[in-house]
Scaffold this active site. Sequence first.
Site, short mmCIF file in Angstrom:
data_model
loop_
_atom_site.label_atom_id
_atom_site.label_comp_id
_atom_site.label_asym_id
_atom_site.label_seq_id
_atom_site.Cartn_x
_atom_site.Cartn_y
_atom_site.Cartn_z
N LYS A 47 0.94 -1.13 0.07
CA LYS A 47 0.08 0.05 -0.07
C LYS A 47 0.94 1.14 -0.02
O LYS A 47 2.04 1.24 0.50
CB LYS A 47 -0.82 0.10 1.22
CG LYS A 47 -1.81 1.12 1.36
CD LYS A 47 -3.23 0.97 1.92
CE LYS A 47 -4.08 2.46 1.94
NZ LYS A 47 -4.33 3.03 0.72
N CYS A 130 -3.30 9.29 -6.56
CA CYS A 130 -4.54 9.12 -5.63
C CYS A 130 -5.64 9.78 -5.83
O CYS A 130 -5.40 11.25 -5.66
CB CYS A 130 -3.78 8.85 -4.29
SG CYS A 130 -5.51 8.63 -3.15
N THR A 193 -7.29 4.38 -9.85
CA THR A 193 -8.70 4.23 -10.03
C THR A 193 -9.50 5.39 -10.58
O THR A 193 -8.83 6.47 -10.80
CB THR A 193 -9.19 3.99 -8.50
OG1 THR A 193 -8.74 5.18 -7.71
CG2 THR A 193 -8.92 2.75 -8.09
N GLY A 265 -6.21 -6.13 -8.34
CA GLY A 265 -6.43 -5.75 -7.14
C GLY A 265 -7.97 -6.47 -6.62
O GLY A 265 -7.84 -7.22 -5.63
#
Length: 320
Positions: A47, A130, A193, A265
């Site tokens: 992470k 992010c 994402t 993932g």
Amino acid sequence: MSKISLAVDLAGFHLRNPTMNAAGVLGMSPPLLKRVYDAGAGAVVTKSIGPVPRTGHPNPTLVQLSGGALNAMGLPNPGVDYFVDEIAKLKELGVPTVASFFGGSVQEFAEVAYKLTKAGADALELNASCPNVAEELGMLAADAGSVEKVTAAVKDETRLPVFVKLSPNVTNVKTVAKAAEWGGADAITAVNTLLGMAIDVNFRRPVLTNVTGGLSGPAVKPVALRCVWEVSQAVEIPVIGCGGVTTWEDAVEYLLAGASAVEIGTAVMTRGVEVYGEVVRGLERYMTKNGFSRVEEVVGLAHEAGRHTESRVDKCNIRV
Ligand code: DHB
């Protein structure tokens, strides 16, 4: 018959096969990441680690949707100084480790990269993308100039291969990929994402405390695959595909689109860590059946088909 090798080399980082977990899934605990490796992954990704400890956003931070998951953790992590020992444990366990990391400034990115290198990571993944801390830290991957600058500063502090993880939440992912390459990136991870949200109809409020979050899972695969296709045409360095890989067929699609490896993932939530072995065995069967002996023979093949289509058009004498 020649023997099949699934091994790939990403700028000097050797993987026994082209699969890794995507950063964030299964956190950064050495025993959990060892399970990913034992289940068949070629290497593991931690992470994202930052310069100082962060608690992240308050719950709820995750919502399961029909096509995947939406999360806004807010980059919770114990800070790089704590993580030094965890890297040492992963090394002891014999697990090839990519340390994902982030910072809030050029200096912080460089400092974390330096510490992770000293700690013994095998490669670094620079999280430029992010989606959940934009107001606080900004989203680096939204600006090509910043990506180049940060990548160059990180490369000055490390001898390790640096993979720059880009965002699909931009108009032109190729421009950002080129900037990372100019900054000295050794590979591009495409992509992080997709920004999304969910609303609870009974409470009539957004489900996530952060309101918006990052969408992952099967729903994002066509978007991420398109990013890999475009990025692999724009840069000379290897591309690592990431987004909705659940089956071996998904992984092969990414290879054909130009990825040299894939990260898996969200599929761990539905299929467990066994997904790594399943994808690797499926890829091996596909290669055997189609006469490929090395993974790199598959990489980018769908682009060749594109060129054939053009020549068919030429042969047909179509005038445009
Ligand atoms: C988080 C970070 C990411 O890079 C991502 O894609 C999704 C969530 C987070 O910690 O909030």
